[in-house]
Design an enzyme around this catalytic site. Structure first.
Site, PDB file in Angstrom:
ATOM      1  N   SER A 149      40.012  36.564  45.931  1.00  0.00           N
ATOM      2  CA  SER A 149      39.240  36.466  44.683  1.00  0.00           C
ATOM      3  C   SER A 149      39.231  37.798  43.943  1.00  0.00           C
ATOM      4  O   SER A 149      38.597  37.909  42.890  1.00  0.00           O
ATOM      5  CB  SER A 149      37.789  36.086  44.998  1.00  0.00           C
ATOM      6  OG  SER A 149      37.724  34.860  45.669  1.00  0.00           O
ATOM      7  N   THR A 196      34.452  44.828  50.014  1.00  0.00           N
ATOM      8  CA  THR A 196      35.552  45.135  49.138  1.00  0.00           C
ATOM      9  C   THR A 196      35.080  46.250  48.245  1.00  0.00           C
ATOM     10  O   THR A 196      33.886  46.465  48.125  1.00  0.00           O
ATOM     11  CB  THR A 196      35.849  43.863  48.322  1.00  0.00           C
ATOM     12  OG1 THR A 196      36.190  42.847  49.241  1.00  0.00           O
ATOM     13  CG2 THR A 196      36.926  44.058  47.295  1.00  0.00           C
TER      14      THR A 196
HETATM   15  O1  DON Z   1      40.168  38.958  48.928  1.00  0.00           O
HETATM   16  C1  DON Z   1      39.070  38.433  48.880  1.00  0.00           C
HETATM   17  O2  DON Z   1      38.729  37.653  48.023  1.00  0.00           O
HETATM   18  C2  DON Z   1      38.044  38.812  49.928  1.00  0.00           C
HETATM   19  N1  DON Z   1      38.689  39.271  51.111  1.00  0.00           N
HETATM   20  C3  DON Z   1      37.143  39.851  49.334  1.00  0.00           C
HETATM   21  C4  DON Z   1      36.036  40.244  50.260  1.00  0.00           C
HETATM   22  C5  DON Z   1      34.879  40.814  49.564  1.00  0.00           C
HETATM   23  O3  DON Z   1      34.861  40.981  48.378  1.00  0.00           O
HETATM   24  C6  DON Z   1      33.738  41.149  50.438  1.00  0.00           C
HETATM   25  N2  DON Z   1      32.729  41.861  49.742  1.00  0.00           N
HETATM   26  N3  DON Z   1      31.983  42.214  49.128  1.00  0.00           N
END
Ligand code: DON
Length: 580
Positions: free
Chosen positions: A463, A391
């Site tokens: 999250s 992310t």
């Molecule tokens: O939306 C979410 O919470 C997850 N898909 C976020 C993924 C994430 O932060 C991966 N990385 N560092």
């Protein structure tokens, strides 16, 4: 194996192929928390505007648009499109995210452009005939892909708040970077090399991310197909992606290869403006993302649960404070697992979860001398009124008073690592954020319940926590982070240090972080955590587990002088703060 009931028969063999791929490609995701030698915090100061993104070329795309007369929202959009090119592990046009915008008048709005489950998705789509979760299906295959929201969301933000007249202008830096190429960083080279065999296995056609002999720093990455896709979006707006030539190719590819997303799913996608979660504490007001993110509610809960305790009498990383915060995290994540999901589909009891007396009551069994037990701490109880791993984050303060906090993701690094031939972008694997089966952990070890079960057109729980903090009603802090569930705790820890502890932004960001999420019953801590603190927390009964890093916070702070301070995270060498 039984044919899944949601799949047309002709796709049975595609599914078989997908399953084989899912099983055969050992995902190097587990290795993705690779050691990064933390450097110094990269801080920048400026008078008018500040952008902090995970890549210098992303930040500069935004500055370019500001110099052309754009505001903070325009700049944010330009950064996002540029990140889809220069930061492909998380920057995207086929993922989703959340944006918090604070207007010059001080109004804060939340834009939800999270992916949605395709219309053909179903409750048990990742289970075999024994009702067990089929490993990898929700992460490594086309069945992992949610209907993307990014292009629609960025367009909606521009339409409401953009100052640049031509949406296409905001894509020009990205188009140039994709067309001409750019020198990749050491981090990107390492990451691409690590996933080389996965890219090859899942994309049996030429793609620009696989390089004979491997990548090294400063190699030029060109993405002509992505440039073409971006040009179409620049010319036709989101219609190109959701109704036009891109939609057509994507839906045809899905149909042929056993995915679920149809043209109707794409045409029906809408981003949604939502009311942010708002939490007053002391002279501060925190705004963060409401459902379908769990971030805002969990953050506000942790702020309130720790509020009555005299934390300032102890150093931030003291046993007293760390233990207290871990116990607040335990309770917030227990509520997350049970109550949180897409509020358009499930009656998330937001008001009750944020009620001060509920939260104080929640801490009534907190024992300063002993670790709590996640077996005993279940979701809180109250009267329900039924009626009613990648992310990235960018923080922007623009010259015309707009502040934007935006977190976006493909979920794992490069999403499901599959590209549609000819389109040049990675597809997300966000469906893994749903609870495939109550109590069975997803890739982040998170468990969920019916609130986050799969339903057609529903948004999966997130999250991601783009956050804005005001001090005495004035803009004070814009921040966010990647890190799955550790997004929430990373943002919490930085907010607490800068507000209640009066710590500098750079110190707050570089201080070792810790994370607890109810289940598993472990506390993660970063390298650099004082050994005496680890020992004392173990003595209280916490199971301490080392992690290379937790969260990558990017923030802008308005200093008392009115100057803007931007700070990237020393754990991520490519983070870049720059202003004007
Ligand atoms: O939306 C979410 O919470 C997850 N898909 C976020 C993924 C994430 O932060 C991966 N990385 N560092």
């Amino acid at each position: 194996m039984r044919q899944s009931r949601f799949l047309p028969k002709k796709n049975f063999f595609s599914l078989l192929l997908l399953l084989l791929l899912a099983a055969s490609c050992r995902s190097p995701e587990a290795e993705e928390k690779a050691p990064q030698a933390p450097g110094a915090v990269k801080v920048a100061e400026a008078d008018q505007a500040m952008i902090v993104s995970p890549h210098p070329l992303g930040t500069r795309a935004g500055l370019e648009i500001l110099r052309q007369g754009g505001n903070g929202v325009d700049a944010t959009i330009a950064v996002q499109f540029a990140l889809a090119v220069v930061y492909p592990r998380a920057g995207n046009i086929a993922g989703g995210g959340f944006m918090l915008i604070r207007t010059p008048e001080g109004k804060v709005e939340a834009l939800d452009y999270r992916e949605m489950a395709p219309g053909a998705a179903s409750h048990d789509m990742y289970l075999d005939e024994k009702g067990e979760v089929i490993p990898g299906l929700s992460q490594n295959t086309l069945l992992a892909v949610g209907v993307p929201g990014t292009v629609q969301g960025l367009y909606a933000a521009w339409k409401k708040y953009g100052q640049i007249e031509d949406f296409g202008q905001l894509l020009q830096p990205a188009i140039r970077l994709a067309e001409e190429g750019f020198p990749i960083s050491q981090t990107e080279a390492d990451r691409l090399n690590r996933f080389d065999s996965v890219f090859t296995a899942r994309n049996p056609y030429p793609m620009p991310f696989v390089k004979q002999g491997g990548w090294k720093a400063n190699d030029i990455l060109r993405q002509p197909e992505l440039a073409q896709t971006l040009r179409l979006i620049a010319k036709q707006g989101p219609d190109a992606f959701y109704r036009g030539p891109i939609a057509e190719k994507l839906a045809r590819f899905m149909q042929k290869r056993g995915g679920l997303i149809s043209r109707e799913d794409l045409a029906a996608y809408e981003s949604v403006w939502r009311k942010p979660v708002k939490k007053d504490f002391r002279e501060y007001t925190l705004y963060s993302m409401p459902p379908p993110s769990s971030g805002g509610i969990a953050l506000a809960q942790m702020v309130e649960m720790t509020e009555p305790y005299p934390m300032e009498k102890h150093p931030w990383l003291s046993t007293y404070n760390t233990h207290l915060c871990i116990e607040a995290m335990r309770r917030a994540f227990a509520d997350r697992a049970f109550y949180l999901g897409d509020s358009d589909f499930y009656p998330v009891p937001e008001k009750q979860l944020l009620d001060d007396s509920y939260l104080r009551q929640r801490m009534s069994d907190f024992d300063p001398q002993r670790a709590g037990s996640s077996d005993k701490v279940q979701q809180g109880e109250f009267q329900l009124q039924m009626e009613s791993f990648e992310t990235t984050h960018t923080s922007v303060v623009g010259p015309h008073g707009y502040a934007v906090s935006i977190t976006t993701t493909l979920n794992s690094n490069y999403g499901c690592k599959i590209q549609v031939p000819g389109l040049g972008f990675f597809l997300n694997n966000e469906m893994d954020d749903f609870s495939a089966k109550p109590g069975v952990p997803n890739q982040f070890g998170l468990v969920g319940a019916e609130a986050n079960a799969i339903e057609p057109h529903k948004r999966m729980l997130s999250s991601m926590s783009p956050t804005i903090v005001e001090k005495d009603g004035e803009l004070f802090l814009v921040l966010g982070s990647p890190g799955g569930p550790a997004i929430i705790t990373s943002v919490f820890e930085v907010v607490m240090q800068v507000t209640r502890f009066g710590e500098s932004l750079e110190k707050a960001i570089s201080t070792p972080r810790y994370h607890h999420q109810w289940l598993p019953q472990q506390v993660w801590y970063e390298e650099g955590t004082p050994p005496a603190l680890i020992d004392s927390l173990e003595a209280l009964g916490h199971k301490m587990v080392p992690k290379k890093y937790i969260g990558l916070v990017k923030a802008v702070q308005v200093l008392p002088s009115g100057k803007l301070k931007g700070a990237g995270d020393p754990r991520q060498p490519d983070d870049h703060a720059e202003g004007m």
